[in-house]
Scaffold this active site. Sequence first.
Site, PDB file in Angstrom:
ATOM      1  N   SER A  32      34.691  47.365  30.789  1.00 24.07           N
ATOM      2  CA  SER A  32      34.788  45.937  31.092  1.00 24.07           C
ATOM      3  C   SER A  32      33.579  45.371  31.829  1.00 24.07           C
ATOM      4  O   SER A  32      33.356  44.174  31.813  1.00 24.07           O
ATOM      5  CB  SER A  32      36.054  45.642  31.893  1.00 24.07           C
ATOM      6  OG  SER A  32      35.946  46.139  33.210  1.00 24.07           O
TER       7      SER A  32
ATOM      8  N   LYS B  58      35.472  43.794  38.931  1.00 25.71           N
ATOM      9  CA  LYS B  58      35.219  42.567  38.169  1.00 25.71           C
ATOM     10  C   LYS B  58      34.277  41.656  38.938  1.00 25.71           C
ATOM     11  O   LYS B  58      34.028  41.832  40.119  1.00 25.71           O
ATOM     12  CB  LYS B  58      36.532  41.798  37.910  1.00 25.71           C
ATOM     13  CG  LYS B  58      37.638  42.597  37.272  1.00 25.71           C
ATOM     14  CD  LYS B  58      37.350  42.939  35.842  1.00 25.71           C
ATOM     15  CE  LYS B  58      38.519  43.741  35.261  1.00 25.71           C
ATOM     16  NZ  LYS B  58      38.213  44.273  33.951  1.00 25.71           N
TER      17      LYS B  58
END
Length: 143
Positions: free
Chosen positions: A9, A53
């Site tokens: 990710s 993230k």
Amino acid sequence: PPSQCVGPSMLPTFNARGDVVLLESATARRGALRVGDVVVARSPSDPRHAVCKRVLGLPGDVVQVGDPAPGWHGGDHGVPVPPGHVWLQGDNARNSTDSRAYGPVPLALVRGRVFARVWPPGAAGWVGRAAPDWARQRHDGQR
């Protein structure tokens, strides 16, 4: 203690097999996170796991959400970030389960801001706020 940023990710910022990173928690506790910061947080969908993230929205911001990964917040529209929350997205937008799937993340789940990568040695160094072009275009905040 060191943490890991693991999985696809955050490609190309971090390796898919996992980079070891250093966190500092004072920035998150003081509410001083900024758009572009990379953070490690407890996963809103499974609190036993951590996610790595990038912050794309702060309380009061409106984040323009595209549709690279359909989900609860999929589609082209603006999503307001409520007080006490942040909007998190992976740098590899097409292969990231993030706020587009689980919505704004409570600040209480943020463990800390990533400030350095220590492994692998060839990639060790400071981690800045430089976000991919797609991320900069999705933020409508006033910051």
